[in-house]
Design a protein around this motif. Sequence first.
Motif, PDB file in Angstrom:
ATOM      1  N   TYR A 169       0.839  -1.184   0.000  1.00  0.00           N
ATOM      2  CA  TYR A 169       0.000   0.000   0.000  1.00  0.00           C
ATOM      3  C   TYR A 169       0.880   1.243   0.000  1.00  0.00           C
ATOM      4  CZ  TYR A 169      -4.219  -2.658   1.231  1.00  0.00           C
ATOM      5  OH  TYR A 169      -5.291  -3.518   1.232  1.00  0.00           O
ATOM      6  N   GLN A 201       0.645   5.266   1.069  1.00  0.00           N
ATOM      7  CA  GLN A 201      -0.158   6.207   1.831  1.00  0.00           C
ATOM      8  C   GLN A 201       0.462   7.586   1.759  1.00  0.00           C
ATOM      9  OE1 GLN A 201      -0.798   5.400   6.037  1.00  0.00           O
ATOM     10  NE2 GLN A 201      -2.766   6.456   5.979  1.00  0.00           N
ATOM     11  N   PHE A 253       3.550   0.710   2.936  1.00  0.00           N
ATOM     12  CA  PHE A 253       3.347  -0.371   3.886  1.00  0.00           C
ATOM     13  C   PHE A 253       3.227  -1.696   3.140  1.00  0.00           C
ATOM     14  CE2 PHE A 253       2.556   1.871   7.804  1.00  0.00           C
ATOM     15  CZ  PHE A 253       1.991   3.070   7.441  1.00  0.00           C
ATOM     16  N   GLY A 272       3.082  -3.969   8.088  1.00  0.00           N
ATOM     17  CA  GLY A 272       4.433  -3.671   8.506  1.00  0.00           C
ATOM     18  C   GLY A 272       4.525  -2.251   9.034  1.00  0.00           C
ATOM     19  N   THR A 273       5.706  -1.904   9.485  1.00  0.00           N
ATOM     20  CA  THR A 273       5.927  -0.613  10.128  1.00  0.00           C
ATOM     21  C   THR A 273       5.771   0.553   9.164  1.00  0.00           C
ATOM     22  OG1 THR A 273       7.496  -1.731  11.570  1.00  0.00           O
ATOM     23  CG2 THR A 273       7.529   0.673  11.573  1.00  0.00           C
ATOM     24  N   ARG A 288       9.085   5.501   4.739  1.00  0.00           N
ATOM     25  CA  ARG A 288       8.814   6.786   4.099  1.00  0.00           C
ATOM     26  C   ARG A 288       9.775   6.974   2.945  1.00  0.00           C
ATOM     27  NH1 ARG A 288       5.926  10.994   5.325  1.00  0.00           N
ATOM     28  NH2 ARG A 288       5.564  10.255   7.460  1.00  0.00           N
ATOM     29  N   SER A 317       2.633   8.211  12.245  1.00  0.00           N
ATOM     30  CA  SER A 317       3.834   7.453  11.871  1.00  0.00           C
ATOM     31  C   SER A 317       3.763   5.974  12.255  1.00  0.00           C
ATOM     32  CB  SER A 317       5.087   8.081  12.504  1.00  0.00           C
ATOM     33  OG  SER A 317       5.259   9.402  12.044  1.00  0.00           O
ATOM     34  N   GLN A 318       2.561   5.470  12.410  1.00  0.00           N
ATOM     35  CA  GLN A 318       2.395   4.051  12.724  1.00  0.00           C
ATOM     36  C   GLN A 318       1.561   3.357  11.650  1.00  0.00           C
ATOM     37  OE1 GLN A 318       1.042   3.256  16.725  1.00  0.00           O
ATOM     38  NE2 GLN A 318       2.341   4.858  17.607  1.00  0.00           N
ATOM     39  N   ALA A 319       1.617   2.048  11.663  1.00  0.00           N
ATOM     40  CA  ALA A 319       0.801   1.260  10.746  1.00  0.00           C
ATOM     41  C   ALA A 319      -0.650   1.245  11.226  1.00  0.00           C
ATOM     42  CB  ALA A 319       1.342  -0.163  10.658  1.00  0.00           C
TER      43      ALA A 319
END
Lengths: 113, 114
Positions: free
Chosen positions: A36, A38, A89, A104-105, A108, B40-42
């Motif tokens: 994905y 974002q 992600f 996942g985390t 960027r 800043s998190q999933a």
Amino acid sequence: GENVGLHLPTLSVQEGDNSIINCAYSNSASDYFIWYKQESGKGPQFIIDIRSNMDKRQGQRVTVLLNKTVKHLSLQIAATQPGDSAVYFCAETVNFGNEKLTFGTGTRLTIIP
Amino acid sequence: DAMVIQNPRYQVTQFGKPVTLSCSQTLNHNVMYWYQQKSSQAPKLLFHYYDKDFNNEADTPDNFQSRRPNTSFCFLDIRSPGLGDAAMYLCATSRRTGYADTQYFGPGTRLTVL
């Protein structure tokens, strides 16, 4: 517990270059993976997916590679553009009725003009 | 064409004041999800509906509830918002064909708790 993680939290790439975003997963039962994108202030946008019976899948300027042996997933973006700047992600899930995605985390990606 | 619509896009509420977030879909998908995403998190899954069947995640606080009156609409109710509930709330849908299916996300509602 099971988790999906990324090696690099940030990545800067010169415009026009290729980028590679990596993802490691630990659930060996996972058999469906999604990337994905974002953008800031928006919901995740589907980019590309791959099932575990495949090693590679290509889309428009994007390629996903899956290495089940080492439980590794990567997203390659060719000829990056400023609009590719976003958080990416990976997500995994198990087939046959398990609707839950594990994300996942996130990485960027910043495209440098 | 918007397929997963969330309203409002931005919501400000006061500490302890109930708030409802709305999601609608034009995809006629069987499954609708609510995620919480902090900065800043999933995204973190709160719960999902498969048709009318509600599936709560074990670690979702009781403060969060959901309703799905019909196929197209799903609501997230936060009964007593705390400061820690400030986040982006994402709605997603999927077909659920018996195989894991792609989830399509809405634009999100950003909740601020004062």
